[in-house]
Design a protein around this motif. Structure first.
Motif, PDB file in Angstrom:
ATOM      1  N   CYS A 117       0.976  -1.261  -0.004  1.00 49.84           N
ATOM      2  CA  CYS A 117       0.089  -0.049   0.223  1.00 49.84           C
ATOM      3  C   CYS A 117       0.931   1.262   0.096  1.00 49.84           C
ATOM      4  CB  CYS A 117      -0.950  -0.012   1.092  1.00 49.84           C
ATOM      5  SG  CYS A 117      -2.063   1.346   1.280  1.00 49.84           S
ATOM      6  N   HIS A 118       2.009   1.480   0.795  1.00 49.89           N
ATOM      7  CA  HIS A 118       2.763   2.408   0.858  1.00 49.89           C
ATOM      8  C   HIS A 118       3.457   2.740  -0.577  1.00 49.89           C
ATOM      9  CE1 HIS A 118       5.416   5.033   3.076  1.00 49.89           C
ATOM     10  NE2 HIS A 118       6.281   4.992   2.114  1.00 49.89           N
ATOM     11  N   LEU A 119       3.955   1.461  -1.127  1.00 45.76           N
ATOM     12  CA  LEU A 119       4.578   1.436  -2.266  1.00 45.76           C
ATOM     13  C   LEU A 119       3.772   2.137  -3.285  1.00 45.76           C
ATOM     14  CD1 LEU A 119       6.542   0.482  -4.874  1.00 45.76           C
ATOM     15  CD2 LEU A 119       4.875  -1.695  -4.807  1.00 45.76           C
ATOM     16  N   LEU A 120       2.418   1.682  -3.361  1.00 47.71           N
ATOM     17  CA  LEU A 120       1.719   2.100  -4.485  1.00 47.71           C
ATOM     18  C   LEU A 120       1.144   3.639  -4.281  1.00 47.71           C
ATOM     19  CD1 LEU A 120      -0.817  -0.935  -4.746  1.00 47.71           C
ATOM     20  CD2 LEU A 120       0.906  -0.123  -6.385  1.00 47.71           C
ATOM     21  N   TRP A 121       0.950   4.179  -3.165  1.00 45.89           N
ATOM     22  CA  TRP A 121       0.892   5.585  -2.830  1.00 45.89           C
ATOM     23  C   TRP A 121       2.155   6.532  -3.262  1.00 45.89           C
ATOM     24  CZ3 TRP A 121      -3.329   8.163  -3.024  1.00 45.89           C
ATOM     25  CH2 TRP A 121      -4.485   7.642  -2.664  1.00 45.89           C
ATOM     26  N   PHE A 122       3.280   5.829  -2.700  1.00 53.04           N
ATOM     27  CA  PHE A 122       4.461   6.562  -3.000  1.00 53.04           C
ATOM     28  C   PHE A 122       4.726   7.019  -4.604  1.00 53.04           C
ATOM     29  CE2 PHE A 122       9.138   7.091  -3.922  1.00 53.04           C
ATOM     30  CZ  PHE A 122       9.605   7.839  -3.021  1.00 53.04           C
ATOM     31  N   LEU A 130       2.336   9.196  -5.955  1.00 52.73           N
ATOM     32  CA  LEU A 130       2.643  10.748  -5.291  1.00 52.73           C
ATOM     33  C   LEU A 130       3.621  11.361  -6.217  1.00 52.73           C
ATOM     34  CD1 LEU A 130       1.729  10.390  -1.861  1.00 52.73           C
ATOM     35  CD2 LEU A 130       0.572  11.549  -3.153  1.00 52.73           C
ATOM     36  N   ALA A 131       4.932  10.342  -6.431  1.00 49.64           N
ATOM     37  CA  ALA A 131       5.983  10.802  -7.042  1.00 49.64           C
ATOM     38  C   ALA A 131       5.600  11.165  -8.303  1.00 49.64           C
ATOM     39  CB  ALA A 131       6.997   9.719  -6.865  1.00 49.64           C
ATOM     40  N   ALA A 132       5.049  10.346  -9.102  1.00 50.69           N
ATOM     41  CA  ALA A 132       4.426  10.782 -10.318  1.00 50.69           C
ATOM     42  C   ALA A 132       3.789  12.053 -10.674  1.00 50.69           C
ATOM     43  CB  ALA A 132       3.809   9.382 -10.996  1.00 50.69           C
ATOM     44  N   ASP A 133       2.677  12.335  -9.834  1.00 52.10           N
ATOM     45  CA  ASP A 133       2.319  13.584  -9.711  1.00 52.10           C
ATOM     46  C   ASP A 133       3.088  14.652  -9.462  1.00 52.10           C
ATOM     47  OD1 ASP A 133      -0.136  12.390  -9.917  1.00 52.10           O
ATOM     48  OD2 ASP A 133      -0.834  12.551  -7.621  1.00 52.10           O
ATOM     49  N   ALA A 134       4.266  14.493  -8.618  1.00 52.29           N
ATOM     50  CA  ALA A 134       5.264  15.561  -8.245  1.00 52.29           C
ATOM     51  C   ALA A 134       6.216  15.543  -9.441  1.00 52.29           C
ATOM     52  CB  ALA A 134       5.681  15.323  -6.883  1.00 52.29           C
ATOM     53  N   GLY A 135       6.189  14.722 -10.528  1.00 47.56           N
ATOM     54  CA  GLY A 135       6.869  14.969 -11.528  1.00 47.56           C
ATOM     55  C   GLY A 135       8.288  14.171 -11.417  1.00 47.56           C
ATOM     56  N   TRP A 136       8.438  13.234 -10.526  1.00 49.88           N
ATOM     57  CA  TRP A 136       9.772  12.509 -10.297  1.00 49.88           C
ATOM     58  C   TRP A 136       9.606  11.104 -10.768  1.00 49.88           C
ATOM     59  CZ3 TRP A 136      13.238  15.220  -8.428  1.00 49.88           C
ATOM     60  CH2 TRP A 136      12.932  16.422  -7.403  1.00 49.88           C
ATOM     61  N   CYS A 137      10.398  10.678 -11.903  1.00 46.49           N
ATOM     62  CA  CYS A 137      10.624   9.289 -12.226  1.00 46.49           C
ATOM     63  C   CYS A 137      11.166   8.227 -11.532  1.00 46.49           C
ATOM     64  CB  CYS A 137      11.055   9.515 -13.712  1.00 46.49           C
ATOM     65  SG  CYS A 137      11.046   7.961 -14.554  1.00 46.49           S
ATOM     66  N   ARG A 168       9.184  13.831   2.713  1.00 47.86           N
ATOM     67  CA  ARG A 168       7.709  14.366   2.411  1.00 47.86           C
ATOM     68  C   ARG A 168       6.923  13.059   1.733  1.00 47.86           C
ATOM     69  NH1 ARG A 168       8.281  18.073  -0.981  1.00 47.86           N
ATOM     70  NH2 ARG A 168       6.654  17.132  -2.403  1.00 47.86           N
ATOM     71  N   LEU A 169       7.449  12.827   0.469  1.00 52.21           N
ATOM     72  CA  LEU A 169       6.793  11.736  -0.389  1.00 52.21           C
ATOM     73  C   LEU A 169       6.313  10.510   0.548  1.00 52.21           C
ATOM     74  CD1 LEU A 169       8.923  12.012  -3.521  1.00 52.21           C
ATOM     75  CD2 LEU A 169       6.292  12.525  -3.299  1.00 52.21           C
ATOM     76  N   HIS A 170       7.334  10.288   1.401  1.00 52.46           N
ATOM     77  CA  HIS A 170       6.880   8.946   2.074  1.00 52.46           C
ATOM     78  C   HIS A 170       5.984   9.128   3.210  1.00 52.46           C
ATOM     79  CE1 HIS A 170       9.428   5.786   0.604  1.00 52.46           C
ATOM     80  NE2 HIS A 170      10.800   6.718   0.680  1.00 52.46           N
ATOM     81  N   HIS A 171       6.181  10.454   3.932  1.00 56.01           N
ATOM     82  CA  HIS A 171       5.426  10.812   4.842  1.00 56.01           C
ATOM     83  C   HIS A 171       3.715  10.706   4.266  1.00 56.01           C
ATOM     84  CE1 HIS A 171       2.761  13.840   7.158  1.00 56.01           C
ATOM     85  NE2 HIS A 171       3.452  13.168   8.231  1.00 56.01           N
ATOM     86  N   ASP A 172       3.502  11.381   3.212  1.00 54.33           N
ATOM     87  CA  ASP A 172       2.262  11.553   2.306  1.00 54.33           C
ATOM     88  C   ASP A 172       1.675  10.229   2.049  1.00 54.33           C
ATOM     89  OD1 ASP A 172       2.642  14.270   2.931  1.00 54.33           O
ATOM     90  OD2 ASP A 172       2.980  14.795   0.693  1.00 54.33           O
TER      91      ASP A 172
END
Length: 155
Positions: free
Chosen positions: A69-74, A77-84, A130-134
């Motif tokens: 679950c954490h992986l999928l959310w991470f 969120l990373a994709a939304d923030a523009g991180w590949c 922040r990505l992990h926290h979110d």
């Protein structure tokens, strides 16, 4: 909201008397997408041959569900923030102990994700934290458990 179901199947071997606790705990989990996963009690709870060390036990499944679950959310969120993200690996561990009522429980889950990013730009430590926290805040499984779930990202 939605419902999520799994079908479990256990059947007694007619040669096993059952009432003496000498029966197989091996069973199968059937998921809606067609996956069938062998399940069993943990060999640390019920000794082989009455448990199957090669099957997934409920405690392992809980740890894997929290990590997944954490992986999928991470990733989302990373994709939304523009991180590949090129790779994400976690070596999650669930710790058994006694809860506040004195009952045996998974009292803590530690996630140890290692994330590799692609591209020239890499997130700094604060952005990664922040990505992990979110991701933790959004995780349905973490939001469902009373146990502490800790995320310890690894380099």
């Amino acid at each position: 909201m939605s419902d999520h179901a799994a079908r479990l199947l256990w059947q007694r071997d007619p040669a096993e008397p059952f009432v003496d606790q000498r029966y197989s705990r091996r069973h199968t989990w059937h998921f809606d997408g067609g996956a069938v996963v062998p399940g069993s009690s943990s060999p640390s709870v019920v000794r082989p041959p009455f448990s199957d060390p090669g099957a997934v036990d409920p405690e392992e499944a809980l740890v894997a569900a929290a990590s997944s679950c954490h992986l999928l959310w991470f990733l989302s969120l990373a994709a939304d923030a523009g991180w590949c993200v090129d790779r994400y690996e976690d070596e999650a561990v669930g710790h058994m102990g006694r809860d506040e009522r004195g009952r045996a429980a998974i009292t803590r889950i530690v996630l140890r994700p290692r994330v590799r990013f692609g591209g020239r730009s890499q997130p700094d430590e604060a952005t990664l934290a922040r990505l992990h926290h979110d991701a933790h805040d959004a995780c349905f499984i973490a939001n469902s458990l009373r146990s502490e779930i800790v995320c310890e990202p690894r380099p």
